[in-house]
Structures are given as C-alpha cells and as structure tokens.
Write a protein that holds these residues in place. Structure first.
Motif, short mmCIF file in Angstrom:
data_model
loop_
_atom_site.label_atom_id
_atom_site.label_comp_id
_atom_site.label_asym_id
_atom_site.label_seq_id
_atom_site.Cartn_x
_atom_site.Cartn_y
_atom_site.Cartn_z
N PHE A 376 0.84 -1.20 0.00
CA PHE A 376 0.00 0.00 0.00
C PHE A 376 0.87 1.25 0.00
O PHE A 376 0.37 2.35 0.17
CB PHE A 376 -0.91 0.04 1.23
CG PHE A 376 -2.12 -0.81 1.10
CD1 PHE A 376 -2.18 -1.83 0.17
CD2 PHE A 376 -3.22 -0.59 1.92
CE1 PHE A 376 -3.30 -2.62 0.06
CE2 PHE A 376 -4.34 -1.38 1.82
CZ PHE A 376 -4.39 -2.40 0.89
N GLY A 377 2.16 1.06 -0.13
CA GLY A 377 3.05 2.22 -0.04
C GLY A 377 4.07 2.23 -1.16
O GLY A 377 5.20 2.65 -0.98
N HIS A 378 3.64 1.77 -2.35
CA HIS A 378 4.60 1.68 -3.43
C HIS A 378 5.08 3.06 -3.88
O HIS A 378 6.15 3.19 -4.47
CB HIS A 378 4.00 0.90 -4.59
CG HIS A 378 5.03 0.23 -5.44
ND1 HIS A 378 5.97 -0.63 -4.93
CD2 HIS A 378 5.29 0.30 -6.77
CE1 HIS A 378 6.75 -1.06 -5.91
NE2 HIS A 378 6.37 -0.51 -7.03
N TYR A 381 8.78 4.34 -3.29
CA TYR A 381 9.93 4.06 -4.16
C TYR A 381 9.88 4.93 -5.40
O TYR A 381 10.91 5.32 -5.94
CB TYR A 381 9.97 2.55 -4.46
CG TYR A 381 9.80 1.81 -3.16
CD1 TYR A 381 10.83 1.84 -2.22
CD2 TYR A 381 8.59 1.25 -2.80
CE1 TYR A 381 10.65 1.28 -0.96
CE2 TYR A 381 8.40 0.69 -1.55
CZ TYR A 381 9.44 0.71 -0.64
OH TYR A 381 9.25 0.19 0.61
N PHE A 382 8.65 5.24 -5.82
CA PHE A 382 8.47 6.20 -6.90
C PHE A 382 9.04 7.55 -6.45
O PHE A 382 9.83 8.18 -7.15
CB PHE A 382 6.97 6.32 -7.20
CG PHE A 382 6.63 7.09 -8.44
CD1 PHE A 382 6.70 6.48 -9.68
CD2 PHE A 382 6.24 8.41 -8.36
CE1 PHE A 382 6.37 7.19 -10.83
CE2 PHE A 382 5.91 9.12 -9.51
CZ PHE A 382 5.97 8.51 -10.75
N GLY A 383 8.64 7.96 -5.25
CA GLY A 383 9.10 9.24 -4.71
C GLY A 383 10.60 9.26 -4.47
O GLY A 383 11.28 10.24 -4.77
N LEU A 384 11.12 8.16 -3.94
CA LEU A 384 12.56 8.10 -3.69
C LEU A 384 13.33 8.22 -5.01
O LEU A 384 14.38 8.87 -5.08
CB LEU A 384 12.94 6.82 -2.95
CG LEU A 384 12.59 6.81 -1.46
CD1 LEU A 384 12.78 5.41 -0.87
CD2 LEU A 384 13.45 7.82 -0.70
N ALA A 436 3.07 2.56 6.15
CA ALA A 436 3.75 3.33 7.20
C ALA A 436 5.08 3.87 6.70
O ALA A 436 5.40 5.05 6.90
CB ALA A 436 3.98 2.44 8.43
N PHE A 437 5.85 3.03 6.02
CA PHE A 437 7.14 3.50 5.52
C PHE A 437 6.94 4.61 4.49
O PHE A 437 7.70 5.58 4.46
CB PHE A 437 7.94 2.34 4.94
CG PHE A 437 8.58 1.48 5.99
CD1 PHE A 437 9.42 2.06 6.94
CD2 PHE A 437 8.36 0.12 6.04
CE1 PHE A 437 10.01 1.27 7.93
CE2 PHE A 437 8.95 -0.67 7.02
CZ PHE A 437 9.77 -0.09 7.96
N ALA A 438 5.92 4.46 3.65
CA ALA A 438 5.67 5.50 2.65
C ALA A 438 5.33 6.82 3.35
O ALA A 438 5.79 7.88 2.93
CB ALA A 438 4.52 5.07 1.72
N SER A 556 0.01 5.73 -4.16
CA SER A 556 0.09 4.29 -3.88
C SER A 556 -1.23 3.61 -4.24
O SER A 556 -1.25 2.53 -4.81
CB SER A 556 0.38 4.06 -2.40
OG SER A 556 1.64 4.57 -2.05
N ILE A 557 -2.32 4.28 -3.89
CA ILE A 557 -3.63 3.69 -4.17
C ILE A 557 -3.89 3.66 -5.67
O ILE A 557 -4.39 2.66 -6.19
CB ILE A 557 -4.72 4.48 -3.43
CG1 ILE A 557 -4.55 4.27 -1.93
CG2 ILE A 557 -6.11 4.02 -3.86
CD1 ILE A 557 -5.40 5.16 -1.08
N ASP A 558 -3.48 4.72 -6.38
CA ASP A 558 -3.60 4.70 -7.83
C ASP A 558 -2.92 3.45 -8.40
O ASP A 558 -3.46 2.78 -9.28
CB ASP A 558 -2.94 5.94 -8.46
CG ASP A 558 -3.79 7.19 -8.25
OD1 ASP A 558 -4.92 7.05 -7.75
OD2 ASP A 558 -3.31 8.30 -8.57
#
Lengths: 629, 233, 247
Positions: A376-378, A381-384, A436-438, A556-558
């Motif tokens: 739920f927090g992909h 990694y996109f942001g990073l 949470a990590f996202a 993330s939800i997208d």
C-alpha cells in the motif's frame, strides 16, 4: 517541562485516545466478521462530522439538541452503512480480498464528491457543546470540559461493546462469524443480516466518532483519507478484529503523540530537534515498531485462512506467437506516435504519463501478484526515485543523465531497508507496514526544508538538451519502460520468479525444499523498488518539478487500482490497467468537476463486470473461445 | 423425509455431480459411500445449500429446498456436520452450542445442555473450555452436539470417522446409534465400510459423481463386486 | 549408527508438555510408524524433526549429525524429505514444474534471473514423475489434480534431492483403501531400492500393520509402547487408548 504540564498532556492524550478508538473500532469489528478491509471507513467518519455540523446548526442550541444531533448523525451514518452493505458489499463477499478493497476505495471517491456537492469545499467548524463550553482548572491549568467528557465516552463505548460481545447472543454470533461465517449460516443463522447489522454498527461507530469530533475539529474534505490512515494504524497496532486491542492501540498512540507535544523542541549536541514535528509520523513509527515486534499487532490472533481467496492461477507460460505479434504491433504504433501525432502534441505528453504509470504499475504487480505481497506504499519508491534524481541534480550538481541513472539507487536503498522489515509480515499487516514507511518517507520530504524544499519541493528539473524535445524524451521513456517491463517479465519466467511464486503458493512446501522464502521476497522487493525508482526519476524530468505529493498515499492507491483494474494474475494486466487508468483519469478530470465520483462509479462497474481485471477477463474470454472451437 | 432427485452440481467448469438421486426416510441411517473426490462432500453441501445444484430437486419434509439459503434449510430442521469439524475455536463449549441453538420443533427430540452432556459425557465436564483447546475427538463430539442444538429432524454427517483415532470412531458409532434410537434420521458419508456397516441401514455408492449402487447394508456386504469396483476395498 | 537417532525430545506450549522425553531410532531401509490419538503430539514431533519447531530439550541426530536449531530448508539439504498431512504443493504451477522447483533448489540454481525455468531438468523431473506413476500428468496444472495424485506428486518432490530419510505425515489420509495400499507399496519399493528410512504417522491400521517394519505409540506426549506390529497390537494399554475394540 513541569509535572503539571505533563499531566495535562496526559489528559489530552486520553481525550485523543477516545477519538481514535471510536474512529477505529468499527473498522476492526467489520473486518473481524466480514473480512472486508473497508477503505471507506474514513469516509463514514467524515460524513459523521458533516451531518452533525448540519444538525447542530439547526437544533444544536440546547443540551438535548446537541447530543440529539450527535446521536442522530451517528444513526444516519449507520443507516448509510446498511444501505451500502445491502446494495454493494453483499455482491462482493465472495470476491478476492483485493477487489473488495478496490470497491470500498471507489466508495471513498464517491463520498468525497458527494460531500463536496452538499457542503462545499470550505472547512466548517461546528458549534461547541452547550454546557461543556468552558474549561475546568486542573493543577492550575485550563482543561476543556468537552475533552473531559470525551475521556469518559471512549471507555464507556468499549465497555458496552464488550458486554454485547460476551453476554448477548448477537455477540456470540458475531464472534462465531469472525471465525467461520459459512458455518454460522449452515447452523441456521441468517448471516446476510448478521453482516448487515455488523456493518451498520461499525459505520455507526465511525459516524459517532465523527459527530463527537465536531466541536474540536472543522469538517473538511481531507478527513476521509486522514481518518482511514489513522483508523488502519490503530486497528493494525491493536490486532485486526480485536476490540480491546483497538482501545489499547489508540491509548498508546494518543499518549505518545501528547508526550511529543509536551516535550516540544529539545537541544541535543547543538541541534534543535522538534518532537512536536514528529506528531505527523509518530503513529506510523509506533506501528512499524509494533509490527516488527509483534507481527499480528498487540492483541491480534492468527485468523483462519480465508475461504474465498482469489481464483486459482493458471501456470505461467511464455507469450505465444499471437501475443508476441500483438506486442510488436503495439510497439510499432508507439514508435510511430510522435511522427503521426504531430497534429496532437498533447498525445505525446499524455503518452509519457502513461508509460511512467505502466512502469510504476508493472513494478508493483511484480511484488503483488507473483510475490503475493500487497504493498500500500509503493509510492515511496516512486518518490525516492524522483527525489533521488532531483537531489543528485540540484544538491550534487550532477548532469541530468547521471541523475536519471543514479536516482533510482535511492529507491533501491529504501526498498532494501524497508523491505527487510516488510517481508517478515503478510497480508493486511504487510500492506500497512508498507504504507507506514511510505508515510515516513513523505513526512521527511515534507519537513526537511533545507534539503527537499519541503512542501514546495524541487523545481527546475529539466532534461539535458538533447532530450529537451518532448518527442526525444518520449523515446527515452519508451525505451526504459519497455526495457523495464520486459526485464520484469523475463525474471518472472526464470527460476527466481518461480521461487518467488513458490513462496507465495505454499511457504511450507517452499521451505521444505530448501527455498529461503524471506530472501526471495526481499530481493523481489528491492528489484521492484528499483524499477519503480526508474519510473520516479523519469517522472521528475518529465514534469520539471517534484513535490511531496509524488509520495502521497493517493499515488500508492492509484497503483493498486491500476494493477487490479488490469488483473493481478496476468503479466499484461498492470500494463493494460495503468494505461486505462491514466487515460481515464486524464479524460474525465478535464471534462467533469466530479471526476472522482465518476471514477468511483467506473471502478464499481468494473469490479462487478470484470472480477478478474480487464486483461484477466479478456484472457479468460479468449480461452473459452478456444475451448469452444 | 429427505429426497434428492437428479441433482447436477458444478465447481467452475468441473461437473462434480451428475443425476444424483437418493432418499432418507424417517428414523433411518443411510450411508453414502465412495472414495475421495467421488462427490460425497459435494452431495452433502448441495443438500444444505453451500453448493447450489445446477439442476435437480431436493425435497425435505415436503418442501423444495434446492434454491434456499443454507440458514433457511437449517431452520427447517436439517442439521449439517461438516467434514473438517469447523468448530469455533475462540468460543467456549457452551458458546459453540449457543450458535447452533434453535427453537424447539414439533415432532422431533429437543436438545439442551443436560441432554448433550449425557450423550457426550466428555463435553459435559468442560462447559467453559474454548474449542481450540480441545482434543480432536472432543472437537468431533462438539461439532455434532452443536448441530443437535438446532433440534434437527435429520442430520447430514460428513465423514465422521476420517482422521480420528479408532477409539473415537467407536464412540461416534455409539452416538449415531443413540441418535437413531431417539428418532433422528441420519445421512452419513463414509469411506470406511466397516464403520458404515456398524451403523447404517441402507447404503448408496457414489463414484465420479454418479450413484452406482443402492441397496440395504446387507445387500452391499454380500456384493463383493460392488465393493471391489467402487470402493477399492 | 542409526540413520536417525532421537533422544529425550521435549516441547512445551504454554506450560503444557506436548512432547515429553521421546526417544527412538530409524534405520536405513526401515519403515517406522508413529501412531497415537489426535493431539498426542505426533505433529509436534514431526515438526521438530524437520526443523519447523525448535525442541525445548533433547537431541536429534541424522547420520550422527545434530539437526537442532536448523531451519527446515537446512534439514532438507541434509537429506530429509517431507510430505504433509494436508498436501502442500505450488498451485500455480504444472506438475512437472513442481518437481523442477525441487531439482533447481537442490542444484542451487534458483537465483538465476534469466534462463527459462520450465526448460530446466525436464528429463530428470519426468523420470521422478514416472517413478510415482505421474509421468502422463506432467503438463497438468497442479491445481486440478485429484487428491491421491497430489500425494504422489508430493512423494516425487520429496525424492528430488535423493533423501536419506522421508517424513510422511498421514500419507494416506483422505484416500480410498486400495489407493492407500498402493501408495504405501510404492513407498516400500522406494525404501528398499534406495535404502531410505521412513517415519510416518497414520490412522489407518490396515496400512500400518501391513507396511510398518516397527511402530511406536505416542499418548499425551509420551511414548507408551514400541516394537513390531504384532507386539504393539497385543498391548492392552494401546488397545484401550487408541485401537479400540475393532483391531
């Protein structure tokens, strides 16, 4: 900091705990019985505040009127829950878990636009409670009377729920259904009504939580996602389905938050460290710590294997001739696009967005489908990847090409670190830890002004000169996306991909034939994170600006919606889903003010019509034809 | 009492039951024999409504039930004891029984805690024990007791002897005979011919979703060929 | 030296001893049956032997080497194959691919990111499938197999790393009487030709009395009897707590 101040903050924490508990307890109850992870729970909470606002504006002048409004608002929200359950959820109880999630997410979109249409975009602060407007003096400090009342309401609701669950037949049935609802039905209990009642009760509690919050917080349209975030954290920390657990978790989180505020800013080794800033992420930090220590939450128990897991997946085969020809044809069309599309320059811009989305979704699918890990927090990694590229360019003055190449390494490092924690968990717990990590990454990007530019983000990220033309950048994006997707597919057909699926299909058997499931899942997490980072870096240079919203939970939800739209069981699924979703969002958002609601309705229809996702359903249709022929 | 006529059932595309017809009369113990995957559990599930038959009729005490929801069928007085026991592990023995409780029914024995405790003395000693902390044999008794609390006129018992110690199998046989003596009709599914012979009056053999044999238990015991062919004894 | 030597094996859950001071041996080429009532501690015992659970005390030695503290995947590498009471296979793969996974793992080639997995060790996988009579079904998805065939597939998978010891947890549960006898006869052949030791649990006494070389009986976590089948069958204690009147 004095003892008095600490005590008052402790009382503040208790009031906050009541609010959090009321917000979350219904979610836990609903999950326990129906096994539905109700993403729309925050929306019911939001509607509770809005409805209470409207009611108190009319009849809230007297004590009776105010509390009557609160109760009526809760009942109204509960009734809405009952209607939603009967019309929608009943049809999808047997659907795979992720589809239920998608359907409830569609409700979030619809509820948001409904609230926008009815109450407008402005924040609305309700009147204070008559008779509780003042403050009492505690140890020489003023403490709001209303908050004092809240401190008692939370435990009272807990007690009432506890009594109901252990002392009444309804409660025994709820607990039985939590374990095995089908069996409850076979013993003569009308489980349809049991589900409706539980869903109604759960949403009523969310509405009550919202209504009680009215005098303390203005009603606004962002409360739904904020509410669901908080509710999930509380439920997961307490243990899914455990009501005392939800209370305990609410108490711990609220008290730690209050403590952070009480401590304020401290000076350590010459640095100022602001604990009050920590309140933005403190609940996620608590959750991460708890889940690493107790993977099922504080009072959670392992739940029986779900009896309606997704349909059995067919063995994975390399693409056949027809699929390959189709693939080449699509590729040729994509290569020709800038030439043909000169009349529509916008087509190239939209196509870049689509390609970035495809790479993002394909990397998410890699861990979600074959890996069986629902992230739920992909967006982290996109942001990073995006921030990695941006920072290398701006802070380290690297040329754009180097920044694009090395930026994804930040995503890889993030995935290496977070993945190590996440793959220890499974199911909803894993999903929540990724979230949470996202959120933690988001809050760092949001708050670390000196480095990340805070809420303004990083601007002026333009591609190198030879890539300055949109068409040139399009070809770069196309090459990296196609290369990335093909690489992920290749890996899935290789022994590594098989080992990953083996760990998902049967961890027991995988372990019994020498497969270290943890390592494979972890490495898959890193691979997916890196590829996702490439998508993020590409995104940064295609837009020229990045802000913390690239890491927002919405993205993330997208990603989840894209993967599920396309179908999680097919390799082509995320590609189709990402293209469809991005195009749909673009087309609808430009035409229609209430595009969210339209998207929500579209998702609901898709869930009902294509339970296997678009690509999955098409594939099944083709196979049926084959069988018939 | 219970009658199946030409039942067809599918799982996805797989044709699991074809033309299954059988009958259970009042006060009778009937056994449905067959090997694993022959269609025994599916037959049971299509009677109680957990699997919807694609074609055919199921009649229980004169009412057509093949399209009814499981809870409605259960409320007509048809009890179901699943193969995997499926007791509620977090609930105590008494709470498990409470889930199964229904109002008394005319013309059939009514069950309460005292009567259950007499039938299964082991359960009688542990009213507050959570289901998850019971032995396999005790759980097997609890799952039957829970169904009895619905005061059924007829019980479907899916493979009660599978995976339990031989000594528990003996107790199961005794309990079935006791229920029969009280006038409860029973449809039993089994692979274990010895066990079936001990308790059943009549037998059907199901193989690849079709009924291949129907007759009294004595007829089956004399028919070595049917035993050999369908039961792989 | 015995193939498997177990001594003083003990495991408690929440203060209750599920397995207490259990000791036995398995020799190569021998089939040892472990029987006992449900909840007697058989599964706990099994799970300690293959590394899923760590014993509180006691020793487990395989060919003289201790396996205490090793994870199941390490125990497997030492030559212990396992079949499960409820079959555990990879449902999204074909029958052959299931066996190929074990072969790839045995050869340490699972980390490969590039070659086509389904093209590896095809002949070896088919040879193993042929051994258990599953060669014709190699291409079928594992998810559509009949239950008895899944059990045979598990046996083929367990044989993929040429094990010295097979642990079989209720290998014939849910099968018809004839299938049960066939599967155990097949196992007995393999035991003889490959000189493997087998430890299995079973409730079907026909299977046990026909195929076990020796048997041991567990009750409430303790070993209460052991010996050749005829001895155990005649033991009044075993009759009372387990066998009942019929055997």
């Amino acid at each position: 900091m004095s003892v008095d101040a600490l005590l008052v903050q402790f009382l503040n924490g208790l009031a906050g705990a009541s609010t959090l508990f009321l917000l979350a307890v219904g979610l836990s109850l609903i999950f326990g019985v129906t096994r539905i992870v109700n993403f729309a729970h925050g929306s019911f909470y939001m509607l509770g505040i809005y409805i209470a606002y409207s009611l108190t504006a009319r009849i809230g002048g007297s004590v009776l009127g105010f509390w009557g409004s609160v109760v009526l608002a809760a009942l109204a929200v509960g009734l809405l829950g009952v209607i939603v359950e009967c019309l929608l959820l009943r049809r999808i109880y047997r659907a795979p878990e992720l589809f239920q999630l998608l359907a409830t997410f569609a409700l979030v979109l619809i509820a948001r636009d409904a609230a926008l249409a009815i109450w407008g975009p402005e924040d609305l602060l309700g009147p204070r409670a008559p008779g509780l407007k003042g403050a009492v003096e505690i140890l020489g400090r003023q403490f709001p009377q209303y908050d004092l009342a809240l401190i008692f309401i939370g435990p009272a609701v807990l007690g009432a729920l506890w009594w109901m669950l252990t002392r009444t037949r309804f409660g025994v049935l709820i607990r039985a259904a939590t374990e095995d609802r089908e069996m409850v039905g076979a013993l003569g209990v009308n489980q349809a009504w049991l589900f409706t009642a539980v869903f109604g009760l759960g949403t009523l509690l969310a509405g009550l939580g919202g209504a009680l919050q009215g005098p303390r917080e203005p009603a606004n349209l962002g409360l739904d996602l904020m509410g669901i975030g908080d509710a999930f954290v509380v439920v997961v920390v307490g243990g899914m389905g455990s009501i005392p657990g939800a209370f305990l978790a609410a108490l711990i989180i609220a008290e730690i938050k209050a403590l952070c505020i009480a401590i304020g800013t401290v000076h350590v080794f010459g640095f100022d460290f602001s604990f009050s800033k920590l309140t933005l992420v403190v609940e996620f930090l608590v959750m991460a710590v708890v889940l690493i220590w107790k993977p099922l939450g504080l009072l959670g128990k392992p739940s029986a294997a779900s009896r309606n897991s997704s349909a059995v997946e067919a063995p994975l085969a390399p693409p056949d001739k027809a699929a390959k020809i189709f693939g080449y044809a699509v590729l040729v069309l994509l290569l020709l696009l800038p030439v043909v599309g000169q009349m529509f320059p916008y087509a190239v811009v939209l196509m870049i967005d689509i390609l970035v989305a495809v790479l993002f979704a394909a990397s998410l699918h890699f861990i979600m489908g074959p890996g069986g890990m629902h992230s739920f927090g992909h967006a982290a990694y996109f942001g990073l990847g995006a921030y990695g590229a941006g920072l290398l360019m701006k802070q380290f003055s690297m040329p754009m090409e180097a920044a694009l190449g090395l930026g994804p390494l930040l995503a890889a490092a993030g995935a290496l670190l977070f993945g190590w924690f996440c793959v220890r968990l499974s199911g909803v717990y894993l999903a929540m830890l990724t979230l949470a990590f996202a959120q933690i990454v988001w809050s760092i990007a949001f708050q670390w002004d000196e480095v990340t530019g805070g809420s303004n983000g990083i601007i002026g990220l333009w591609p190198a000169e030879w890539l300055n033309q949109k068409a040139a950048y399009y070809y770069l994006t196309l090459a990296l996306t196609v290369g990335g997707v093909l690489f992920l597919w290749r890996v899935l057909l290789a022994p590594f991909g098989y080992a990953l699926r083996a760990g998902r299909d049967s961890p027991l058997r995988a372990d019994a034939i020498g497969i270290n499931v943890f390592n494979y899942q972890w490495m898959a997490f890193v691979l997916a994170g890196t590829v996702c980072g490439v998508a993020g870096s590409l995104f940064a240079f295609s837009k020229g600006t990045i802000a913390p919203d690239v890491i927002h939970v919405g993205r993330s939800i997208d990603g989840l919606v894209m993967v599920l739209l396309g179908g999680v069981q097919t390799l082509a699924g995320p590609v189709v889903g990402a293209a469809l979703f991005t195009w749909l969002q673009d087309a609808v958002a430009r035409e229609f003010q209430y595009w969210r609601a339209a998207l929500g309705v579209a998702i609901l229809l898709l869930v009902m019509v294509f339970p296997l996702g678009v690509a999955g359903s098409v594939k099944r249709l083709l196979r049926r034809r084959e069988v018939a022929a | 009492m219970l009658k199946l006529k030409d039942i067809h059932a599918y799982y996805g595309q797989a044709h699991i039951l074809a033309d299954v017809s059988l009958e259970v009369n009042a006060g009778e113990v009937v056994v449905l024999l067959g090997r694993n995957g022959a269609g025994k559990s599916t037959t049971m599930k299509s009677i109680i409504g957990l699997v919807k038959p694609a074609k055919g009729e199921v009649t229980f005490q004169g009412a057509r039930i093949e399209q009814m929801a499981p809870y409605k069928i259960a409320r007509l007085g048809l009890g179901y004891v699943p193969e995997e026991r499926r007791i509620f592990t977090e609930l105590t023995v008494l709470e498990n029984l409470e889930v199964g409780r229904q109002a008394p029914r005319a013309g059939v024995p009514t069950w309460d805690w005292d009567k259950i405790a007499r039938l299964f003395p082991n359960l009688g000693e542990m009213p507050q024990r959570p289901g998850g902390r019971m032995s396999g044999g005790e759980q097997q008794m609890l799952t039957i007791a829970r169904t009895l609390m619905g005061n059924p006129a007829c019980i479907l018992l899916d493979e009660p002897s599978e995976g339990v110690a031989p000594v528990i199998v003996d107790q199961m046989a005794a309990a079935i005979l006791e229920l029969k003596s009280q006038g409860v009709a029973i449809l039993l599914s089994e692979q274990n011919l010895h066990f079936a012979a001990e308790v059943a009056d009549r037998a059907y053999i199901i193989e690849k979703g079709r009924i291949r044999f129907s007759g009294t238990m004595a007829e089956l015991e004399a028919d070595a060929e049917a035993q050999q062919q369908y039961l792989a004894v | 030296m015995s193939l498997l030597e177990v001594n003083g094996l003990t495991k408690a859950f929440g203060g209750v001893r599920a397995v207490s001071e259990v000791g036995f041996t398995v020799e190569a080429g021998e089939i040892l049956a472990l029987i006992g009532p449900n909840g007697a501690g058989k599964s706990t015992c099994f799970n300690m032997l293959n590394g899923q659970l760590r014993p509180d005390s006691g020793s487990i030695k395989l060919g003289g080497v201790s396996t205490i503290g090793l994870k199941p995947r390490r125990v497997w590498r030492m030559g212990v194959g396992r079949t499960f009471q409820i079959t555990a296979t990879f449902g999204s793969m074909t029958v052959r691919e299931n066996v190929q996974m074990a072969l790839l793992s045995h050869r340490g080639r699972l980390k490969n990111l590039w070659v086509r997995a389904r093209e590896q060790y095809v002949a070896e996988a088919d040879a193993l499938l042929a051994r258990v009579g599953m060669r014709e079904q190699a291409e079928r998805p594992c998810s559509v197999l009949a239950y008895g065939d899944l059990k045979r597939l598990e046996l083929a998978v367990a044989l993929a790393n040429a094990p010295k010891l097979l642990l079989m947890d209720e290998p014939t549960a849910g099968m018809a009487p004839k299938e049960r006898i066939e599967l155990m006869a097949l196992t007995a052949d393999i035991v003889k030709s490959d000189s493997i030791g087998v430890l299995f649990t079973e409730h079907d006494m026909d299977v046990v009395f026909r195929h076990a070389s020796r048997m041991i009986v567990l009750n409430r976590g303790q070993l209460i009897a052991g010996g050749v089948p005829a001895e155990v069958r005649a033991n009044p204690e075993v009759q009372r707590i387990y066998l009942g009147s019929r055997h």
